[in-house]
Design a protein around this motif. Sequence first.
Motif, PDB file in Angstrom:
ATOM      1  N   GLU A  56       7.947 -60.590  18.865  1.00  0.00           N
ATOM      2  CA  GLU A  56       7.697 -60.345  20.291  1.00  0.00           C
ATOM      3  C   GLU A  56       8.390 -59.060  20.746  1.00  0.00           C
ATOM      4  O   GLU A  56       7.818 -58.280  21.509  1.00  0.00           O
ATOM      5  CB  GLU A  56       8.178 -61.535  21.124  1.00  0.00           C
ATOM      6  CG  GLU A  56       7.845 -61.452  22.585  1.00  0.00           C
ATOM      7  CD  GLU A  56       6.354 -61.494  22.893  1.00  0.00           C
ATOM      8  OE1 GLU A  56       5.976 -61.016  23.972  1.00  0.00           O
ATOM      9  OE2 GLU A  56       5.560 -61.990  22.067  1.00  0.00           O
ATOM     10  N   ILE A  57       9.597 -58.824  20.271  1.00  0.00           N
ATOM     11  CA  ILE A  57      10.322 -57.594  20.619  1.00  0.00           C
ATOM     12  C   ILE A  57       9.558 -56.381  20.107  1.00  0.00           C
ATOM     13  O   ILE A  57       9.405 -55.381  20.826  1.00  0.00           O
ATOM     14  CB  ILE A  57      11.767 -57.625  20.067  1.00  0.00           C
ATOM     15  CG1 ILE A  57      12.610 -58.625  20.865  1.00  0.00           C
ATOM     16  CG2 ILE A  57      12.402 -56.239  20.098  1.00  0.00           C
ATOM     17  CD1 ILE A  57      13.967 -58.918  20.270  1.00  0.00           C
ATOM     18  N   GLN A  58       9.064 -56.465  18.871  1.00  0.00           N
ATOM     19  CA  GLN A  58       8.291 -55.344  18.314  1.00  0.00           C
ATOM     20  C   GLN A  58       7.034 -55.101  19.147  1.00  0.00           C
ATOM     21  O   GLN A  58       6.680 -53.957  19.450  1.00  0.00           O
ATOM     22  CB  GLN A  58       7.930 -55.619  16.858  1.00  0.00           C
ATOM     23  CG  GLN A  58       9.115 -55.535  15.919  1.00  0.00           C
ATOM     24  CD  GLN A  58       8.771 -55.968  14.495  1.00  0.00           C
ATOM     25  OE1 GLN A  58       7.702 -56.505  14.250  1.00  0.00           O
ATOM     26  NE2 GLN A  58       9.688 -55.721  13.571  1.00  0.00           N
ATOM     27  N   HIS A  59       6.369 -56.191  19.513  1.00  0.00           N
ATOM     28  CA  HIS A  59       5.153 -56.075  20.321  1.00  0.00           C
ATOM     29  C   HIS A  59       5.459 -55.427  21.671  1.00  0.00           C
ATOM     30  O   HIS A  59       4.767 -54.508  22.107  1.00  0.00           O
ATOM     31  CB  HIS A  59       4.540 -57.472  20.522  1.00  0.00           C
ATOM     32  CG  HIS A  59       3.391 -57.505  21.466  1.00  0.00           C
ATOM     33  ND1 HIS A  59       2.144 -57.015  21.143  1.00  0.00           N
ATOM     34  CD2 HIS A  59       3.305 -57.950  22.745  1.00  0.00           C
ATOM     35  CE1 HIS A  59       1.338 -57.158  22.177  1.00  0.00           C
ATOM     36  NE2 HIS A  59       2.022 -57.728  23.161  1.00  0.00           N
ATOM     37  N   LEU A  60       6.518 -55.908  22.328  1.00  0.00           N
ATOM     38  CA  LEU A  60       6.886 -55.372  23.640  1.00  0.00           C
ATOM     39  C   LEU A  60       7.345 -53.917  23.541  1.00  0.00           C
ATOM     40  O   LEU A  60       7.073 -53.122  24.443  1.00  0.00           O
ATOM     41  CB  LEU A  60       7.972 -56.235  24.283  1.00  0.00           C
ATOM     42  CG  LEU A  60       7.524 -57.638  24.701  1.00  0.00           C
ATOM     43  CD1 LEU A  60       8.722 -58.459  25.160  1.00  0.00           C
ATOM     44  CD2 LEU A  60       6.460 -57.582  25.778  1.00  0.00           C
TER      45      LEU A  60
END
Length: 94
Positions: A56-60
């Motif tokens: 999720e951090i990578q996506h954000l």
Amino acid sequence: MKERIERLKKLTYIPQKEIAWLIEQAELSVKQQEIIEENKRQQEITVHQFRQTQEEIQHLSGESRRYKKALEKIITNLTFAIQVAQNELEGDVK
């Protein structure tokens, strides 16, 4: 405990007190195994949640970069439009 087990192995008759101790040890062993299994399960859940959070951090982070680039383009276009408008106003004033 090890010595006690070895002593019990040598006995042909096991006194009631010793049987009670064996039962207690077996029950403790079962409880410990249950605790170990629960800890393992909790650890697997934590690892899974950690990996999901990383994704999720990578996506954000990717989204944030895209929004930043888009915002920079908008700012550039607005700056250009303001400059054109100022030039036109200055031309009208003269």
